[in-house]
Write a protein that holds these residues in place. Sequence first.
Motif, PDB file in Angstrom:
ATOM      1  N   LYS A 197      -3.038  -9.827  26.125  1.00 22.86           N
ATOM      2  CA  LYS A 197      -1.917 -10.384  25.757  1.00 22.86           C
ATOM      3  C   LYS A 197      -1.298  -9.899  24.755  1.00 22.86           C
ATOM      4  N   VAL A 198      -1.832  -8.756  23.932  1.00 19.72           N
ATOM      5  CA  VAL A 198      -1.502  -8.164  22.841  1.00 19.72           C
ATOM      6  C   VAL A 198      -1.568  -6.627  22.968  1.00 19.72           C
ATOM      7  N   ASP A 199      -0.795  -5.910  22.693  1.00 19.94           N
ATOM      8  CA  ASP A 199      -0.854  -4.283  22.847  1.00 19.94           C
ATOM      9  C   ASP A 199      -1.058  -3.966  21.001  1.00 19.94           C
ATOM     10  N   GLY A 200      -2.293  -3.936  20.787  1.00 19.77           N
ATOM     11  CA  GLY A 200      -2.710  -3.625  19.508  1.00 19.77           C
ATOM     12  C   GLY A 200      -1.793  -2.516  18.853  1.00 19.77           C
ATOM     13  N   GLN A 201      -2.047  -2.109  17.366  1.00 16.51           N
ATOM     14  CA  GLN A 201      -3.233  -2.622  16.684  1.00 16.51           C
ATOM     15  C   GLN A 201      -3.070  -4.067  16.473  1.00 16.51           C
TER      16      GLN A 201
ATOM     17  N   MET B  50     -12.776 -11.248   9.732  1.00 18.64           N
ATOM     18  CA  MET B  50     -11.584 -10.425  10.239  1.00 18.64           C
ATOM     19  C   MET B  50     -12.061  -9.548  11.083  1.00 18.64           C
ATOM     20  N   TYR B  51     -11.146  -9.283  12.155  1.00 16.59           N
ATOM     21  CA  TYR B  51     -11.609  -8.460  13.186  1.00 16.59           C
ATOM     22  C   TYR B  51     -10.492  -7.428  13.455  1.00 16.59           C
ATOM     23  N   PHE B  52     -10.634  -6.066  13.348  1.00 16.99           N
ATOM     24  CA  PHE B  52      -9.468  -5.279  13.522  1.00 16.99           C
ATOM     25  C   PHE B  52      -9.634  -4.620  14.969  1.00 16.99           C
ATOM     26  N   VAL B  53      -8.506  -4.541  15.740  1.00 13.08           N
ATOM     27  CA  VAL B  53      -8.691  -4.177  17.179  1.00 13.08           C
ATOM     28  C   VAL B  53      -7.686  -3.022  16.956  1.00 13.08           C
TER      29      VAL B  53
ATOM     30  N   ASN C 299       4.538  -3.734   8.086  1.00 12.60           N
ATOM     31  CA  ASN C 299       3.363  -3.703   7.057  1.00 12.60           C
ATOM     32  C   ASN C 299       2.427  -2.928   7.731  1.00 12.60           C
ATOM     33  N   ASP C 300       1.673  -2.316   7.190  1.00 14.04           N
ATOM     34  CA  ASP C 300       0.564  -1.248   7.804  1.00 14.04           C
ATOM     35  C   ASP C 300      -0.567  -2.288   8.253  1.00 14.04           C
ATOM     36  N   PRO C 301      -0.826  -2.263   9.508  1.00 12.73           N
ATOM     37  CA  PRO C 301      -1.595  -3.099  10.262  1.00 12.73           C
ATOM     38  C   PRO C 301      -3.252  -3.033   9.522  1.00 12.73           C
ATOM     39  N   LYS C 302      -3.594  -1.995   9.221  1.00 17.19           N
ATOM     40  CA  LYS C 302      -4.933  -2.004   8.759  1.00 17.19           C
ATOM     41  C   LYS C 302      -5.025  -2.419   7.397  1.00 17.19           C
ATOM     42  N   TYR C 303      -4.089  -2.025   6.382  1.00 12.26           N
ATOM     43  CA  TYR C 303      -3.883  -2.847   5.348  1.00 12.26           C
ATOM     44  C   TYR C 303      -3.919  -4.195   5.370  1.00 12.26           C
ATOM     45  N   VAL C 304      -3.001  -4.823   6.314  1.00 12.32           N
ATOM     46  CA  VAL C 304      -2.939  -6.253   6.515  1.00 12.32           C
ATOM     47  C   VAL C 304      -4.405  -7.018   6.695  1.00 12.32           C
ATOM     48  N   TYR C 305      -5.194  -6.146   7.509  1.00 10.29           N
ATOM     49  CA  TYR C 305      -6.640  -6.494   7.729  1.00 10.29           C
ATOM     50  C   TYR C 305      -7.346  -6.612   6.437  1.00 10.29           C
ATOM     51  N   TYR C 306      -7.186  -5.559   5.552  1.00  9.98           N
ATOM     52  CA  TYR C 306      -8.150  -5.811   4.424  1.00  9.98           C
ATOM     53  C   TYR C 306      -7.460  -6.854   3.393  1.00  9.98           C
ATOM     54  N   LEU C 307      -6.079  -6.805   3.453  1.00 11.47           N
ATOM     55  CA  LEU C 307      -5.553  -8.096   2.610  1.00 11.47           C
ATOM     56  C   LEU C 307      -6.192  -9.504   3.093  1.00 11.47           C
ATOM     57  N   LEU C 308      -6.103  -9.520   4.377  1.00 12.16           N
ATOM     58  CA  LEU C 308      -6.724 -10.929   4.871  1.00 12.16           C
ATOM     59  C   LEU C 308      -8.081 -11.132   4.672  1.00 12.16           C
TER      60      LEU C 308
ATOM     61  N   ILE D 236      -0.214   8.247  -4.418  1.00 15.69           N
ATOM     62  CA  ILE D 236       0.307   8.396  -3.214  1.00 15.69           C
ATOM     63  C   ILE D 236       0.543   9.845  -2.742  1.00 15.69           C
ATOM     64  N   PRO D 237      -0.107  10.486  -1.988  1.00 15.14           N
ATOM     65  CA  PRO D 237      -0.167  12.047  -1.774  1.00 15.14           C
ATOM     66  C   PRO D 237       1.119  12.476  -1.605  1.00 15.14           C
ATOM     67  N   ALA D 238       1.367  13.842  -2.157  1.00 12.70           N
ATOM     68  CA  ALA D 238       2.719  14.075  -2.226  1.00 12.70           C
ATOM     69  C   ALA D 238       3.118  14.323  -0.739  1.00 12.70           C
ATOM     70  N   ILE D 239       2.322  14.817  -0.097  1.00 15.13           N
ATOM     71  CA  ILE D 239       2.841  15.007   1.685  1.00 15.13           C
ATOM     72  C   ILE D 239       2.971  13.815   2.063  1.00 15.13           C
ATOM     73  N   PRO D 240       3.799  13.714   3.214  1.00 11.52           N
ATOM     74  CA  PRO D 240       4.033  12.306   4.068  1.00 11.52           C
ATOM     75  C   PRO D 240       2.747  12.039   4.499  1.00 11.52           C
ATOM     76  N   LEU D 241       2.541  10.474   4.678  1.00 13.12           N
ATOM     77  CA  LEU D 241       1.260  10.404   5.312  1.00 13.12           C
ATOM     78  C   LEU D 241       1.518   9.804   6.660  1.00 13.12           C
ATOM     79  N   VAL D 242       0.655  10.327   7.507  1.00  9.55           N
ATOM     80  CA  VAL D 242       0.837   9.672   8.901  1.00  9.55           C
ATOM     81  C   VAL D 242       0.112   8.444   9.025  1.00  9.55           C
ATOM     82  N   GLU D 243       1.061   7.628   9.432  1.00  4.10           N
ATOM     83  CA  GLU D 243       0.574   6.071   9.343  1.00  4.10           C
ATOM     84  C   GLU D 243      -0.463   5.687  10.323  1.00  4.10           C
ATOM     85  N   ASP D 244      -0.426   6.184  11.313  1.00  7.92           N
ATOM     86  CA  ASP D 244      -1.750   5.908  12.304  1.00  7.92           C
ATOM     87  C   ASP D 244      -2.955   6.722  12.090  1.00  7.92           C
ATOM     88  N   ALA D 245      -3.010   7.575  11.104  1.00  4.47           N
ATOM     89  CA  ALA D 245      -4.062   8.612  10.907  1.00  4.47           C
ATOM     90  C   ALA D 245      -5.411   7.879  10.734  1.00  4.47           C
TER      91      ALA D 245
END
Length: 405
Positions: free
Chosen positions: A47-51, A64-67, A86-95, A396-405
């Motif tokens: 039903k849902v295309d994660g994350q 909480m369950y992260f997929v 918002n970053d999905p994994k950050y939301v997982y930790y927030l919740l 925050i690192p000086a180099i750009p973060l890869v969000e899905d890393a």
Amino acid sequence: MNRVSPKRLGDLINLKRGYDLPERIRVAGPYPVISSAGVSGSHNEYKVDGQGVVTGRYGTLGGMYFVEGKYWPHNTALYVQNFKGNDPKYVYYLLSCLGRIRTSTKSAVPGVNRNELHEMAVPAIENKKLQVAIRKVLEAIDKKIELNNRINAELEAIAETLYDYWFVQFDFPDANGKPYKISSGEMVYNPTLKRKIPEGWAAGTLEDLGEIVGGSTPSTQNSENFTSNGTPWITPYDLSNNQGNKFISRGAKDVSLKGIRDASLKRYPAGTVLLSSRAPIGYMAITRNESTTNQGFKSFIPSKGYSKEFIYYTVKDSIKAITQYASGSTFKEISGATLKTVEIVLPKAKITKAYTNRVQPIFLRQDLIEKETEQLTQLRDWLLPMLINGQITVSIPAIPLVEDA
């Protein structure tokens, strides 16, 4: 400090109830079905295309369950339908953190009604790069915990397989280092056990492994019976919270000297093998230090020449037979007297000693890993609300973060 401002949870994410999927119509497939208790099966549709982030929707905010990928959120759960950038994994930790941090004037997290949750005030970090930096700190700890658990599971499989190979299949190394039974080692019929066992081995009972002891409960009406720094007092509930571990240091409460006298408690030495004897039967652990228990245990003190390593797996291998002897109208229980009648095979001493020498390093490694995991878990649980609330700064690192890393 990281910039944090209170916002409605509904401004950060949108929660939605999952979808009904009775087991009778499920078709096994590649997509996990996530219910309020976590993964509860699979299906050939999603039903849902994660994350994705999923939680229970009954009572209070659940686990909480992260997929990572596509999944089916069950109707017993709520899932994040929209992360609103918002970053999905950050939301997982927030919740995961809700309930540990003071997010509103309410004394506790409200029941899991998504509309109420949307109105909850939560600490919000809007800088997505900062969100990613925070979740990477927590993620690194979680990955190490996960690695530790995998290592210990593999070590457990090795030690348990070796026990089965030696003492169930009787293929321990013979005098020439070859598997005993496969190499036509002499097997003798034992009339007590009503089966053949290796020559020189004997029939016995669990009582032959060590002293079997029970526990008791000091009066809870007298607060002086319990203390924050006394002798560990362990209950089956403590073992239920210790599942996945082989060792235990203490339970939720310690007993004082007064409590020990009040309940005539016996203190067991480190290395005692604990077995829950009711509610439920079969939880096991090995004590790291001097301890005692409530009446929900029949424990084995290694006092008759057998090591805790051999006792642990012999008792574990006997759980099926033990439960068959259980009785009780309210809940099943195994008595000490009955436990002492459960029959086992007693190998030659040199064989059990050789087995102990083989698996002792495994047990020591598992113990160290469990201790490290416990420390990492405590560190993560301490860091989590501090990071979410902005009480600890993450650069925050000086180099750009890869969000899905």
